[in-house]
Design a protein around this motif. Structure first.
Motif, PDB file in Angstrom:
ATOM      1  N   UNK A   1       0.805  -1.220   0.000  1.00  0.00           N
ATOM      2  CA  UNK A   1       0.000   0.000   0.000  1.00  0.00           C
ATOM      3  C   UNK A   1       0.837   1.268   0.000  1.00  0.00           C
ATOM      4  N   UNK A   2       0.323   2.288   0.693  1.00  0.00           N
ATOM      5  CA  UNK A   2       1.004   3.581   0.783  1.00  0.00           C
ATOM      6  C   UNK A   2       1.849   3.556   2.052  1.00  0.00           C
TER       7      UNK A   2
ATOM      8  N   UNK B   1      -3.265  -8.967  -1.201  1.00  0.00           N
ATOM      9  CA  UNK B   1      -4.382  -8.477  -0.378  1.00  0.00           C
ATOM     10  C   UNK B   1      -5.720  -8.620  -1.096  1.00  0.00           C
ATOM     11  N   UNK B   2      -5.704  -8.545  -2.427  1.00  0.00           N
ATOM     12  CA  UNK B   2      -6.954  -8.629  -3.180  1.00  0.00           C
ATOM     13  C   UNK B   2      -7.601 -10.015  -3.138  1.00  0.00           C
TER      14      UNK B   2
ATOM     15  N   UNK C   1     -11.153 -11.238   1.746  1.00  0.00           N
ATOM     16  CA  UNK C   1     -12.397 -10.495   1.916  1.00  0.00           C
ATOM     17  C   UNK C   1     -12.160  -9.186   2.652  1.00  0.00           C
TER      18      UNK C   1
ATOM     19  N   UNK D   1      -9.333  -6.975   5.738  1.00  0.00           N
ATOM     20  CA  UNK D   1      -8.007  -6.855   6.344  1.00  0.00           C
ATOM     21  C   UNK D   1      -7.821  -7.877   7.465  1.00  0.00           C
TER      22      UNK D   1
ATOM     23  N   UNK E   1     -15.356  -7.809  -1.663  1.00  0.00           N
ATOM     24  CA  UNK E   1     -14.220  -7.687  -2.584  1.00  0.00           C
ATOM     25  C   UNK E   1     -14.541  -6.785  -3.772  1.00  0.00           C
TER      26      UNK E   1
ATOM     27  N   UNK F   1      -9.342   2.596   0.715  1.00  0.00           N
ATOM     28  CA  UNK F   1      -8.096   3.070   1.309  1.00  0.00           C
ATOM     29  C   UNK F   1      -8.232   2.979   2.824  1.00  0.00           C
TER      30      UNK F   1
ATOM     31  N   UNK G   1      -8.269  -0.495 -10.339  1.00  0.00           N
ATOM     32  CA  UNK G   1      -7.833  -0.164  -8.980  1.00  0.00           C
ATOM     33  C   UNK G   1      -7.605  -1.445  -8.181  1.00  0.00           C
ATOM     34  N   UNK G   2      -6.663  -1.394  -7.247  1.00  0.00           N
ATOM     35  CA  UNK G   2      -6.543  -2.481  -6.272  1.00  0.00           C
ATOM     36  C   UNK G   2      -7.827  -2.498  -5.450  1.00  0.00           C
ATOM     37  N   UNK G   3      -8.231  -3.665  -5.003  1.00  0.00           N
ATOM     38  CA  UNK G   3      -9.433  -3.759  -4.171  1.00  0.00           C
ATOM     39  C   UNK G   3      -9.257  -2.974  -2.877  1.00  0.00           C
ATOM     40  N   UNK G   4      -8.076  -3.144  -2.273  1.00  0.00           N
ATOM     41  CA  UNK G   4      -7.796  -2.454  -1.012  1.00  0.00           C
ATOM     42  C   UNK G   4      -6.361  -1.925  -1.012  1.00  0.00           C
ATOM     43  N   UNK G   5      -6.167  -0.771  -0.438  1.00  0.00           N
ATOM     44  CA  UNK G   5      -4.829  -0.205  -0.287  1.00  0.00           C
ATOM     45  C   UNK G   5      -4.619   0.189   1.172  1.00  0.00           C
ATOM     46  N   UNK G   6      -3.789  -0.549   1.901  1.00  0.00           N
ATOM     47  CA  UNK G   6      -3.498  -0.149   3.278  1.00  0.00           C
ATOM     48  C   UNK G   6      -2.616   1.101   3.297  1.00  0.00           C
TER      49      UNK G   6
END
Lengths: 211, 303
Positions: A86-87, A140-141, A144, A146, B114, B121, B280-285
């Motif tokens: 991520x960031x 991560x994708x 479901x 985190x 998902x 984010x 886009x990515x599904x999730x970005x930590x």
């Protein structure tokens, strides 16, 4: 008559309130919403450990080369060998090498590499996502949420403790030579390649007594 | 009843003349300064990018949130920057918006899906609380009695924080959790909860709170009981009063999140979506940072 009219209004109003309070949806849509296959973290971690991790170890840079590069050209080290999630300003690396145990402490052992660099191998505080994210093999994708993603880290760390650290703590003595592979993390702007603590994922004693 | 909070200036003098596409910013609650910053930063960035922006306050009420989505869908917004009230309960709202052709970008709080949101984010709460847990163990010298005050039980962040913390602390058997209760991320509730817990447990050495508002509430209770010197307080968020509390020795540690970064980035992703981007990515930590007395000077007095 007035009473009948009044009660009729109340009944109609009550029915309206109840009707408007209901959210009617197609059952198949609700089933789809709830039909989510959760990842079993322990099973996933075991599969990761036996099928995915060996490839990451095989591709890992030599500890001496990586530490030298982190000191002299960190940007190149980040570009060539790191993984990120991520960031973030944190970079994760797999590495491998060999060396001699200098001392055994409560929470780590101190190792001198074959090029005389000192590193620590953790034998306690095996927490967080270092191994998962350094491997670059867990997306991560695929999860479901985190929580499921992080449960995998907990399960991987359990394997580190059970399959590597327990044996290492039993056998580690100053003077013993070993080969190792593991994972580290470095935070850009706040890193010290001279004080690296490695989360071990593989330890082999040089005399052939494999753990 | 729909409660609509109009971002100051967002629908009036700041609206660009040529482009009138609208972006909705739906926030779980504006009764917490942290979420106000999140919402206003998202709206500000959307306006900078040329959109009209409106903030909707769900008041931690999923029914109100659903009403907002109804209105947003009916009013033809182009995108939703969304801070959900409930990880499961909010999924359907996001799916309804998607079915209506409106992409949703989750900020900070996660939904359990998902594919419903365009992307999410999220602060990396688990990793932050692993770091906090390690600091907790060191500060407590691996022993003592502690209390955990949880946030909203329907929010994944609550459990990611708790799980990260316990993944470390539970490894040390002499650290004993004597009470665990929810205070819904609310300062006043946390104060009440802590007062009650202290009445039942005289011997408490530390409190881990799922956010800084609750940490400040717990501190008020601890101070009123004359135990501020004995009980260490740990929070999460990096709120201004908690950072000040660390500098003054009232709070032991917190984890700094970056709501402005998350909000601005979400607005930028929404802009990219509207302009055609889809991969886009599904999730970005988003990384978080442990703040203690050793590094608080980097964050105090102003972030």
């Amino acid at each position: 008559m007035n009473k009948i009219f009044k009660y009729s209004i109340i009944i109609v109003a009550t029915i309206l309130v109840i009707f408007l309070s209901l959210d009617i949806q197609k059952l198949d849509r609700v089933r789809t919403l709830n039909d989510v296959t959760e990842v079993n973290a322990d099973t996933f971690a075991l599969n990761f450990w036996e099928r995915e991790l060996p490839g990451s170890i095989s591709a890992a840079p030599d500890v001496n080369r990586l530490l030298r590069l982190l000191k002299t050209n960190p940007s190149k080290a980040f570009d060539e060998y790191s993984k990120q999630l991520g960031i973030s300003h944190t970079y994760y690396f797999m590495l491998k090498g060999s060396g001699k145990i200098l001392s055994v402490e409560d929470e780590y052992i101190v190792l001198e590499t074959d090029e005389k660099m000192k590193v620590q191998i953790a034998t306690a505080f095996i927490f967080g996502n270092t191994v998962r994210d350094a491997s670059g093999k867990v997306d991560i994708d695929d999860f479901l949420n985190m929580t499921s993603f992080n449960n995998v880290s907990i399960a991987i760390n359990k394997l580190v403790k059970a399959r590597v650290v327990e044996g290492l703590k039993t056998l580690a003595r100053p003077g013993i030579f070993l080969q190792f592979a593991g994972a580290i993390e470095m935070t850009d702007g706040d890193m010290n390649p001279d004080a690296v603590t490695i989360i071990p994922v593989s330890i082999n004693l040089i005399d052939g007594n494999t753990k | 009843m729909v409660f609509l909070f109009t971002f100051p200036g967002g629908c009036h003098n700041k609206v660009p003349e040529q482009k009138t596409d609208k972006i909705a910013v739906v926030i779980s609650t504006l009764n917490n300064p942290w979420f106000v910053v999140l919402g206003e930063s998202a709206a500000d960035r959307a306006i900078e990018l040329g959109y009209e922006a409106q903030i909707f306050d769900s008041q931690n009420n999923s029914a109100k949130e659903a009403e907002h989505f109804d209105n947003i869908i009916a009013m033809g917004y182009k995108a939703i920057l969304f801070n959900p009230t409930d990880a499961d309960g909010s999924v359907l709202n996001v799916k309804r918006a998607k079915d209506a052709g409106i992409p949703t970008f989750c900020m900070d709080r996660e939904i359990n899906s998902r594919d419903a949101a365009a992307t999410q984010l999220l602060s990396d709460s688990f990793t932050g609380c692993v770091k906090l847990g390690q600091y907790f163990v060191q500060t407590m010298n691996k022993k003592g009695n502690y209390v955990e005050i949880l946030g909203l039980v329907g929010d994944n962040n609550t459990w990611n924080r708790s799980k990260g913390f316990h993944s470390v602390v539970d490894e040390f058997p002499e650290l004993k959790m004597v009470a665990q209760q929810s205070a819904d991320f609310d300062r006043n509730k946390a104060m009440d909860v802590m007062e009650n817990i202290m009445q039942a447990n005289a011997d408490i050495d530390a409190v881990f709170c799922g956010n800084d508002a609750m940490a400040m509430g717990a501190y008020q209770a601890v101070m009123a009981a004359g135990k501020a010197d004995k009980i260490k307080i740990f929070g999460f968020d990096g709120a201004d009063d908690a950072i000040k509390g660390i500098a003054e020795g009232k709070i032991t540690a917190t984890v700094m999140q970056f709501p402005v970064l998350m909000a601005q980035k979400s607005a930028e992703l929404a802009d990219q979506y509207i302009k055609g981007k889809r991969d886009f990515k599904t999730k970005t930590p988003v990384e978080v940072v442990l703040v203690t007395s050793e590094n608080v000077s980097k964050y105090f007095p102003a972030k």
